[in-house]
Design an enzyme around this catalytic site. Sequence first.
Site, PDB file in Angstrom:
ATOM      1  N   ARG A 226       0.996  -1.136   0.036  1.00 19.09           N
ATOM      2  CA  ARG A 226      -0.173  -0.075  -0.019  1.00 19.09           C
ATOM      3  C   ARG A 226       0.934   1.145   0.000  1.00 19.09           C
ATOM      4  NH1 ARG A 226      -2.994   4.171   0.577  1.00 19.09           N
ATOM      5  NH2 ARG A 226      -4.907   4.090   1.289  1.00 19.09           N
TER       6      ARG A 226
ATOM      7  N   GLU B  72     -11.247   4.998  -5.431  1.00 16.84           N
ATOM      8  CA  GLU B  72     -11.500   3.726  -5.457  1.00 16.84           C
ATOM      9  C   GLU B  72     -11.926   3.014  -6.997  1.00 16.84           C
ATOM     10  OE1 GLU B  72     -11.255   1.389  -2.869  1.00 16.84           O
ATOM     11  OE2 GLU B  72     -10.631   3.010  -1.694  1.00 16.84           O
TER      12      GLU B  72
ATOM     13  N   ARG C 294      -1.043  -5.688   4.364  1.00 14.45           N
ATOM     14  CA  ARG C 294      -0.037  -5.149   3.400  1.00 14.45           C
ATOM     15  C   ARG C 294       1.143  -4.343   4.108  1.00 14.45           C
ATOM     16  NH1 ARG C 294      -4.889  -2.418   0.033  1.00 14.45           N
ATOM     17  NH2 ARG C 294      -5.072  -1.392   2.217  1.00 14.45           N
TER      18      ARG C 294
END
Length: 161
Positions: free
Chosen positions: A48, A56, A91
Amino acid sequence: MQKILLALLFVLFPVIAQAWPGVVLSVQDGDTLTVAPSGDADCPVGIRLYGVDAPEKKQDGGAASTAYLVDLLPGGSSVEVVPLDADKYGRVVALVMHEGRAINAQMLRAGHAWVYAKYCRAVMCKMWYALQKEAAAAKRGLWQEGTPVAPWIWRRATSVN
């Protein structure tokens, strides 16, 4: 400038800023990708991008943001990953360097992401706000439409987490 930022990270975050080389396997959206450490595709790591939040996929600007990151980091690209944190999804939250440039900053400069104020606390974040402001003034990327909706607001409004 990018090398100075990387050097500052090593000074400010000596324990967590252990950069490692990798190869981009895929891009999921404008702030998330999968990297194979040292090119080992059997051990993919979700990354990330630190300090930025991109639209998004289903949000206005999401497809363009994803496409821009794919253009910056096509599959097989060599990167340096500077881990700074981990998120609730497991992540690695990181600064990603490619060809001497911080990809995180490139996404802001091109207008395909926002500084994620809630999480962006490192010294470079102040400079990143200037990049975001510059992109908005120049109407680059998501700023072409006037007043885009920040992803954290869009997620709250659509109950997407």
